[in-house]
Design a protein around this motif. Structure first.
Motif, PDB file in Angstrom:
ATOM      1  N   HIS B  28     -23.897  -4.869  31.051  1.00 43.26           N
ATOM      2  CA  HIS B  28     -24.468  -4.946  30.060  1.00 43.26           C
ATOM      3  C   HIS B  28     -25.887  -5.414  30.236  1.00 43.26           C
ATOM      4  O   HIS B  28     -26.711  -4.558  29.715  1.00 43.26           O
ATOM      5  N   TYR B  57     -19.639  -4.996  21.248  1.00 43.22           N
ATOM      6  CA  TYR B  57     -20.385  -4.891  19.926  1.00 43.22           C
ATOM      7  C   TYR B  57     -20.804  -6.064  19.662  1.00 43.22           C
ATOM      8  O   TYR B  57     -21.850  -6.187  18.977  1.00 43.22           O
ATOM      9  N   ASP B  58     -20.354  -6.813  20.311  1.00 35.67           N
ATOM     10  CA  ASP B  58     -21.057  -8.913  20.071  1.00 35.67           C
ATOM     11  C   ASP B  58     -22.054  -8.675  20.652  1.00 35.67           C
ATOM     12  O   ASP B  58     -22.753  -9.919  20.364  1.00 35.67           O
ATOM     13  N   ASP B  61     -26.578  -3.943  21.237  1.00 33.43           N
ATOM     14  CA  ASP B  61     -27.574  -4.294  19.928  1.00 33.43           C
ATOM     15  C   ASP B  61     -27.289  -1.893  19.209  1.00 33.43           C
ATOM     16  O   ASP B  61     -28.419  -2.197  19.490  1.00 33.43           O
ATOM     17  N   ASP B  63     -24.866   1.182  17.996  1.00 35.48           N
ATOM     18  CA  ASP B  63     -23.173   1.801  17.309  1.00 35.48           C
ATOM     19  C   ASP B  63     -21.765   1.698  18.408  1.00 35.48           C
ATOM     20  O   ASP B  63     -22.250   2.111  19.773  1.00 35.48           O
ATOM     21  N   VAL B  64     -21.303   1.133  18.631  1.00 36.12           N
ATOM     22  CA  VAL B  64     -19.550   0.503  19.022  1.00 36.12           C
ATOM     23  C   VAL B  64     -18.810   1.803  18.462  1.00 36.12           C
ATOM     24  O   VAL B  64     -18.427   0.733  17.430  1.00 36.12           O
ATOM     25  N   CYS B  65     -17.621   2.084  19.125  1.00 36.21           N
ATOM     26  CA  CYS B  65     -16.471   3.297  18.248  1.00 36.21           C
ATOM     27  C   CYS B  65     -15.476   2.084  18.992  1.00 36.21           C
ATOM     28  O   CYS B  65     -15.435   2.616  20.200  1.00 36.21           O
ATOM     29  N   GLU B  66     -14.550   1.357  18.777  1.00 30.24           N
ATOM     30  CA  GLU B  66     -13.679   1.121  19.922  1.00 30.24           C
ATOM     31  C   GLU B  66     -12.396   2.077  19.790  1.00 30.24           C
ATOM     32  O   GLU B  66     -12.222   2.911  18.671  1.00 30.24           O
TER      33      GLU B  66
END
Lengths: 81, 263
Positions: B28, B57-58, B61, B63-66
């Motif tokens: 990360h 996503y936590d 910072d 945009d995240v798409c699961e």
């Protein structure tokens, strides 16, 4: 004097930083227990710290900040003030 | 007194949910350093698969798409085609990419989709309780192979980096480890190459991280590092298996390795 700071309240005591420090300036403190229930790593404030940042590189929780008295420019990908 | 190492700005100031000694946090951090370095925070989209990395996503910072289990590369294909100016990466484990998502990743690689796959290989299904994964080492005890993985029943560890490298659509394929600070520095350089591959629109980039899972290996973090050094690296040799943009920067002199230098 170079130094590091460790945010002990979030440390999980994995001791990777203890393994990384060539000068043996970091240790796990068995006397202390943080809010997460782990024995945190503590910095001994040793004069011998070179500010090599190996402990910070390996910290999986990214809790270590490294300060150098004088030295080379900050790592270019870091947003150091 | 100058601060020379701090948390990257894109990495949110939140505690990770990862177990002590897990290497996800380092992946990360390296991702955030690179996102900051290339100024991609506003136009990056991450697609985490299912596994411990799912809470991306936590922590980051952007945009995240699961994606459904294993389908991260398919979702990333769609995102990248609709938003070609965005930086798109998937973040998948070995249970996600190596097992259920193998079909998706092979075809995304073969199509030469211009996004980056971050593959975290810890040789077990970490989140679900340490079951055997396709990348589990021969002889390794897991909850579904209590006597150790046996090639007669369970086959052999799957080498994704080597498998994908020969495909023509793949521009970058490499494997790095994270068990020592020196390896983390090498991993950062490899990640930088993977980012450059996508930014230069050269095609599919794939980077495999050998990572520890002390909880499911039933080892201490210290023993995990030894296990990686002795066993994992023998089964999964490190290296860059393909880099189509190599001539310019691969010839560049090695960065100073502070791990062995006397400071």
């Amino acid at each position: 004097m170079n130094k590091i700071t460790i945010r002990e309240e979030r440390c999980k005591g994995c001791a990777y930083c203890v393994l990384a420090c060539k000068r043996e300036l970091i240790r796990i403190d068995p006397e202390r227990i943080n809010n997460l229930g782990y024995n945190p790593a503590v910095f001994s404030n040793g004069e011998a710290c070179t500010g090599c940042a190996l402990c910070a590189e390996i910290c999986p929780e990214v809790l270590i900040e490294v300060f150098r008295e004088r030295g080379k420019v900050a790592l270019k990908w870091q947003n150091a003030e | 007194m100058q601060k020379i190492f701090a948390r990257p700005a894109t990495l949110l100031d939140t505690g990770f949910h990862f177990c002590p000694g897990c290497h996800h946090g380092i992946v990360h951090r390296l991702l955030c350093e690179m996102l900051d370095h290339y100024g991609l925070r506003e136009r990056a989209v991450g697609v985490p698969g299912v596994g411990c990395g799912v809470f991306l996503y936590d922590y980051i910072d952007i945009d995240v798409c699961e994606a459904p289990h294993g389908r991260a590369t398919a979702v990333a294909t769609g995102i990248k085609r609709v938003q070609p100016d965005h930086f798109v990466f998937t973040y998948q484990g070995d249970g996600d990419l190596g097992a259920i998502g193998t079909a998706e990743v092979i075809h995304a690689a073969n199509r030469g989709e211009n996004f980056t796959v971050i593959f975290v290989n810890n040789a077990v299904y970490g989140m679900t309780g340490g079951q055997m994964a396709p990348t589990t080492l021969l002889g390794q005890c897991t909850t579904t192979s209590p006597a150790g993985r046996d090639s007669r029943n369970d086959g052999y560890p799957l080498h994704l980096a080597e498998l994908l490298a020969p495909l023509e659509g793949v521009a970058f394929a490499a494997r790095v480890s994270l068990h020592t600070p020196a390896h983390v520095k090498k991993a950062r350089r490899a990640l930088q190459r993977a980012f450059e591959t996508q930014l230069e629109k050269r095609g599919f980039s794939f980077l495999e991280f050998i990572s520890a899972c002390p909880t499911n290996w039933r080892l201490t973090p210290y023993q995990s590092v030894e296990h990686i050094e002795k066993n994992m690296l023998r089964a999964f040799p490190l290296g860059t298996y393909k880099d189509t943009g190599a001539p310019a920067s691969a010839a560049a002199p090695e960065e100073e390795d502070t791990a062995n230098a006397v400071l």
